[in-house]
Scaffold this active site. Sequence first.
Site, short mmCIF file in Angstrom:
data_model
loop_
_atom_site.label_atom_id
_atom_site.label_comp_id
_atom_site.label_asym_id
_atom_site.label_seq_id
_atom_site.Cartn_x
_atom_site.Cartn_y
_atom_site.Cartn_z
CG HIS A 171 -13.85 -1.74 -2.24
ND1 HIS A 171 -13.65 -2.13 -3.65
CD2 HIS A 171 -14.86 -2.17 -1.80
CE1 HIS A 171 -14.50 -3.23 -3.77
NE2 HIS A 171 -15.44 -3.36 -2.88
CG ASN B 171 -11.51 2.95 -8.51
OD1 ASN B 171 -11.53 1.97 -8.80
ND2 ASN B 171 -11.84 3.97 -9.53
CG ASP C 37 -8.14 6.29 -7.62
OD1 ASP C 37 -8.29 5.27 -8.34
OD2 ASP C 37 -8.90 7.21 -7.68
CE1 TYR D 175 -2.98 -3.36 1.20
CE2 TYR D 175 -4.08 -1.80 -0.32
CZ TYR D 175 -4.04 -2.87 0.23
OH TYR D 175 -5.07 -3.97 0.04
CG ASN E 153 -15.95 -2.05 -18.67
OD1 ASN E 153 -15.26 -1.24 -17.85
ND2 ASN E 153 -15.60 -3.42 -18.43
CB CYS F 149 -2.31 5.94 16.72
SG CYS F 149 -3.73 6.60 16.66
CD GLU G 212 -12.32 -6.90 -21.14
OE1 GLU G 212 -11.57 -6.99 -22.34
OE2 GLU G 212 -11.91 -6.84 -19.85
#
Length: 234
Positions: A108, A91, A93, A55, A200, A135, A202
Amino acid sequence: MPFSSLVILTGAGISAESGLATFRASDGLWEQHRIEDVATPGGFRRDPDLVHRFYNERRRKLKAVAPNAAHAALARLEAAWKGDFLLVTQNVDDLHDRAGSRRLIHMHGELLKARCLVCAEVHPWEEDLGPGTMCPQCGVMGRLRPHIVWFEEMPLEMDTIYEALERCEVFLSVGTSGNVYPAAGFVEAVPIRSRTIEINLEPSLVATAFKEHRLGPASVEVPRIVDELLAQGS
Ligand code: APR
């Protein structure tokens, strides 16, 4: 025609032309890493350093890429849309955010956030994560994880998403292969009379569930359909 209620779902394909790898192309992320090693809670327990490296590399990459015409078109659509509007992205990003999208759910999670396993606080996070990271909320070291929804974990804000799907009149899906649920099932959750459009490169695995299909790159097809929707107001 009044502005109808609009829900848009995006996947890795909308960020491909910005230079971010998708998951299931021949050079995709899942060709270079096993999902169970870098995108499951078990993988993180087994080898947190490997997961942090995976990540950290993707987080660093964000600094080198920019939103493309598809991200910009969706932000323009949201700004001009007079009806209900929700953009749901798989996504992690920040390209939709940087393009100006606001009514946006990252189902997500997000690369630019970290979550503390001790106090559960979620923090904006631009730098690397690792065993030495502390943290800012509770001060415990080495217990921060990427704020990413892994396989076997529950995607975020699902109630809000289904509420919007169940009353939407137009559902547009862009750049997702239809491999991963619950997102791949969203098209089945919209009212039977709704317009359903898939953009898309495809046909996706759930293409037959859509009434309309536009095959081509998102940077071309998304601005085109945004112009159409704004002209029709529906
Ligand atoms: N324009 C439009 N579509 C594109 C483009 C493009 N320029 N480039 C690729 N695509 C399409 C591909 O044809 C493919 O169908 O985008 C889709 C990307 O599919 P995946 O790589 O499977 O990505 P995605 O569907 O977003 O994956 C869903 O799976 O691994 C998990 O959590 C991860 O969010 C991800 C989820």
